[in-house]
Design a protein around this motif. Structure first.
Motif, PDB file in Angstrom:
ATOM      1  N   ALA A   5       0.918  -1.286   0.068  1.00  0.00           N
ATOM      2  CA  ALA A   5       0.057   0.036  -0.006  1.00  0.00           C
ATOM      3  C   ALA A   5       0.868   1.198  -0.087  1.00  0.00           C
ATOM      4  N   ALA A   6       2.059   1.280   0.764  1.00  0.00           N
ATOM      5  CA  ALA A   6       2.933   2.339   0.847  1.00  0.00           C
ATOM      6  C   ALA A   6       3.607   2.418  -0.487  1.00  0.00           C
ATOM      7  N   LEU A   7       3.915   1.428  -1.015  1.00  0.00           N
ATOM      8  CA  LEU A   7       4.793   1.579  -2.379  1.00  0.00           C
ATOM      9  C   LEU A   7       3.632   2.232  -3.486  1.00  0.00           C
ATOM     10  N   ARG A   8       2.489   1.610  -3.495  1.00  0.00           N
ATOM     11  CA  ARG A   8       1.503   2.283  -4.485  1.00  0.00           C
ATOM     12  C   ARG A   8       1.110   3.633  -4.198  1.00  0.00           C
ATOM     13  N   ALA A   9       1.138   4.033  -2.754  1.00  0.00           N
ATOM     14  CA  ALA A   9       0.919   5.521  -2.548  1.00  0.00           C
ATOM     15  C   ALA A   9       2.117   6.324  -3.131  1.00  0.00           C
ATOM     16  N   ARG A  10       3.179   5.770  -2.923  1.00  0.00           N
ATOM     17  CA  ARG A  10       4.388   6.501  -3.473  1.00  0.00           C
ATOM     18  C   ARG A  10       4.496   6.702  -4.901  1.00  0.00           C
ATOM     19  N   TYR A  11       3.975   5.448  -5.530  1.00  0.00           N
ATOM     20  CA  TYR A  11       3.969   5.599  -7.244  1.00  0.00           C
ATOM     21  C   TYR A  11       2.817   6.301  -7.659  1.00  0.00           C
ATOM     22  N   VAL A  12       1.775   6.527  -6.964  1.00  0.00           N
ATOM     23  CA  VAL A  12       0.443   7.638  -7.357  1.00  0.00           C
ATOM     24  C   VAL A  12       1.111   9.036  -7.309  1.00  0.00           C
ATOM     25  N   GLY A  13       1.583   9.292  -6.167  1.00  0.00           N
ATOM     26  CA  GLY A  13       2.125  10.709  -5.530  1.00  0.00           C
ATOM     27  C   GLY A  13       3.172  11.000  -6.731  1.00  0.00           C
ATOM     28  N   ASP A  14       3.992  10.274  -7.080  1.00  0.00           N
ATOM     29  CA  ASP A  14       5.053  10.511  -7.927  1.00  0.00           C
ATOM     30  C   ASP A  14       4.376  10.693  -9.158  1.00  0.00           C
ATOM     31  N   SER A  15       3.597   9.807  -9.694  1.00  0.00           N
ATOM     32  CA  SER A  15       2.904  10.003 -10.825  1.00  0.00           C
ATOM     33  C   SER A  15       2.223  11.220 -10.901  1.00  0.00           C
ATOM     34  N   VAL A  16       1.496  11.708 -10.068  1.00  0.00           N
ATOM     35  CA  VAL A  16       0.740  13.136  -9.988  1.00  0.00           C
ATOM     36  C   VAL A  16       1.666  14.240 -10.077  1.00  0.00           C
ATOM     37  N   ALA A  17       2.681  14.045  -9.354  1.00  0.00           N
ATOM     38  CA  ALA A  17       3.769  15.159  -8.984  1.00  0.00           C
ATOM     39  C   ALA A  17       4.515  15.373 -10.416  1.00  0.00           C
ATOM     40  N   THR A  18       4.776  14.471 -11.198  1.00  0.00           N
ATOM     41  CA  THR A  18       5.580  14.420 -12.330  1.00  0.00           C
ATOM     42  C   THR A  18       4.652  14.488 -13.974  1.00  0.00           C
ATOM     43  N   ALA A  19       3.113  14.386 -13.615  1.00  0.00           N
ATOM     44  CA  ALA A  19       2.476  14.681 -14.545  1.00  0.00           C
ATOM     45  C   ALA A  19       2.580  16.126 -15.408  1.00  0.00           C
ATOM     46  N   SER A  20       2.046  15.960 -16.617  1.00  0.00           N
ATOM     47  CA  SER A  20       1.980  17.622 -17.182  1.00  0.00           C
ATOM     48  C   SER A  20       0.409  17.889 -17.128  1.00  0.00           C
ATOM     49  N   PRO A  21       0.296  19.030 -17.085  1.00  0.00           N
ATOM     50  CA  PRO A  21      -1.098  19.727 -16.674  1.00  0.00           C
ATOM     51  C   PRO A  21      -2.457  18.682 -17.392  1.00  0.00           C
ATOM     52  N   GLN A  22      -1.889  18.245 -18.874  1.00  0.00           N
ATOM     53  CA  GLN A  22      -2.869  17.680 -19.586  1.00  0.00           C
ATOM     54  C   GLN A  22      -2.976  16.274 -19.183  1.00  0.00           C
ATOM     55  N   GLN A  23      -1.933  15.706 -18.657  1.00  0.00           N
ATOM     56  CA  GLN A  23      -1.946  14.410 -17.852  1.00  0.00           C
ATOM     57  C   GLN A  23      -2.932  14.238 -16.818  1.00  0.00           C
ATOM     58  N   LEU A  24      -2.820  15.493 -16.046  1.00  0.00           N
ATOM     59  CA  LEU A  24      -3.492  15.523 -14.817  1.00  0.00           C
ATOM     60  C   LEU A  24      -5.031  15.560 -15.026  1.00  0.00           C
ATOM     61  N   LEU A  25      -5.244  16.449 -16.290  1.00  0.00           N
ATOM     62  CA  LEU A  25      -6.761  16.537 -16.421  1.00  0.00           C
ATOM     63  C   LEU A  25      -7.289  15.297 -16.808  1.00  0.00           C
ATOM     64  N   VAL A  26      -6.226  14.394 -17.657  1.00  0.00           N
ATOM     65  CA  VAL A  26      -6.909  13.053 -18.004  1.00  0.00           C
ATOM     66  C   VAL A  26      -6.918  12.079 -16.713  1.00  0.00           C
ATOM     67  N   MET A  27      -6.020  12.224 -15.653  1.00  0.00           N
ATOM     68  CA  MET A  27      -6.198  11.435 -14.555  1.00  0.00           C
ATOM     69  C   MET A  27      -7.459  11.742 -13.852  1.00  0.00           C
ATOM     70  N   LEU A  28      -7.875  13.115 -13.787  1.00  0.00           N
ATOM     71  CA  LEU A  28      -9.126  13.362 -12.911  1.00  0.00           C
ATOM     72  C   LEU A  28     -10.204  12.887 -13.755  1.00  0.00           C
ATOM     73  N   TYR A  29     -10.383  12.974 -14.865  1.00  0.00           N
ATOM     74  CA  TYR A  29     -11.436  12.118 -15.736  1.00  0.00           C
ATOM     75  C   TYR A  29     -11.462  10.893 -15.611  1.00  0.00           C
ATOM     76  N   ASP A  30     -10.565  10.162 -15.480  1.00  0.00           N
ATOM     77  CA  ASP A  30     -10.195   8.705 -15.278  1.00  0.00           C
ATOM     78  C   ASP A  30     -10.776   8.324 -13.954  1.00  0.00           C
ATOM     79  N   ARG A  31     -10.336   9.118 -13.045  1.00  0.00           N
ATOM     80  CA  ARG A  31     -10.855   8.882 -11.492  1.00  0.00           C
ATOM     81  C   ARG A  31     -12.567   9.145 -11.674  1.00  0.00           C
ATOM     82  N   LEU A  32     -12.666  10.226 -12.142  1.00  0.00           N
ATOM     83  CA  LEU A  32     -14.324  10.635 -12.160  1.00  0.00           C
ATOM     84  C   LEU A  32     -15.147   9.577 -12.763  1.00  0.00           C
ATOM     85  N   ALA A  33     -14.642   8.761 -13.937  1.00  0.00           N
ATOM     86  CA  ALA A  33     -15.636   7.946 -14.604  1.00  0.00           C
ATOM     87  C   ALA A  33     -15.492   6.553 -13.461  1.00  0.00           C
ATOM     88  N   LEU A  34     -14.489   6.303 -12.957  1.00  0.00           N
ATOM     89  CA  LEU A  34     -14.286   5.110 -11.997  1.00  0.00           C
ATOM     90  C   LEU A  34     -15.251   5.383 -10.767  1.00  0.00           C
TER      91      LEU A  34
END
Length: 129
Positions: free
Chosen positions: A4-33
């Motif tokens: 769980a800690a590894l997954r949280a770190r991975y997700v945190g790193d993914s969000v921190a390094t994502a472009s604004p466009q990627q962040l928007l897609v991530m938000l929409y992905d989670r909204l659909a989920l």
């Protein structure tokens, strides 16, 4: 480190390094989920779980709406109106336990998510060319 800690770190790193466009897609992905999970929970009669998912979906729509620069492009006002509609529908769906409203929201969100994903991919491709 736990899984769980590894997954949280991975997700945190993914969000921190994502472009604004990627962040928007991530938000929409989670909204659909969230909407899919809420619909499943309502189908199973689990209003508590559905409510949690719908509240999270509302949080995402609030974030999308607050980050929208309505005046920046011609479609901005229509997208702002759509976000307002989604918030109303999600609130009503939560109060009434209305799976049909959740499904209606999902039918609107999925094509938007796909369009943003395609636009983000196009920008990424253009940036590497």
């Amino acid at each position: 480190m736990t899984a769980a800690a590894l997954r949280a770190r991975y997700v945190g790193d993914s969000v921190a390094t994502a472009s604004p466009q990627q962040l928007l897609v991530m938000l929409y992905d989670r909204l659909a989920l969230d909407l899919e999970r809420a619909s499943q929970a309502l189908a199973a009669g689990d209003r508590l779980r559905a409510g949690e998912q719908l509240r999270h979906a509302q949080d995402i729509v609030f974030e999308l709406r607050s980050s929208l620069k309505v005046e920046a492009w011609e479609g901005g006002p229509r997208l702002a109106s759509l976000y307002a509609w989604l918030l109303t529908e999600l609130t009503t769906a939560n109060v009434k336990g209305d799976r049909n409203r959740v499904e209606s929201c999902l039918r609107v969100v999925e094509p938007l998510r796909d369009a943003w994903r395609q636009a983000a991919a196009s920008l990424a491709t253009a940036g590497t060319a």
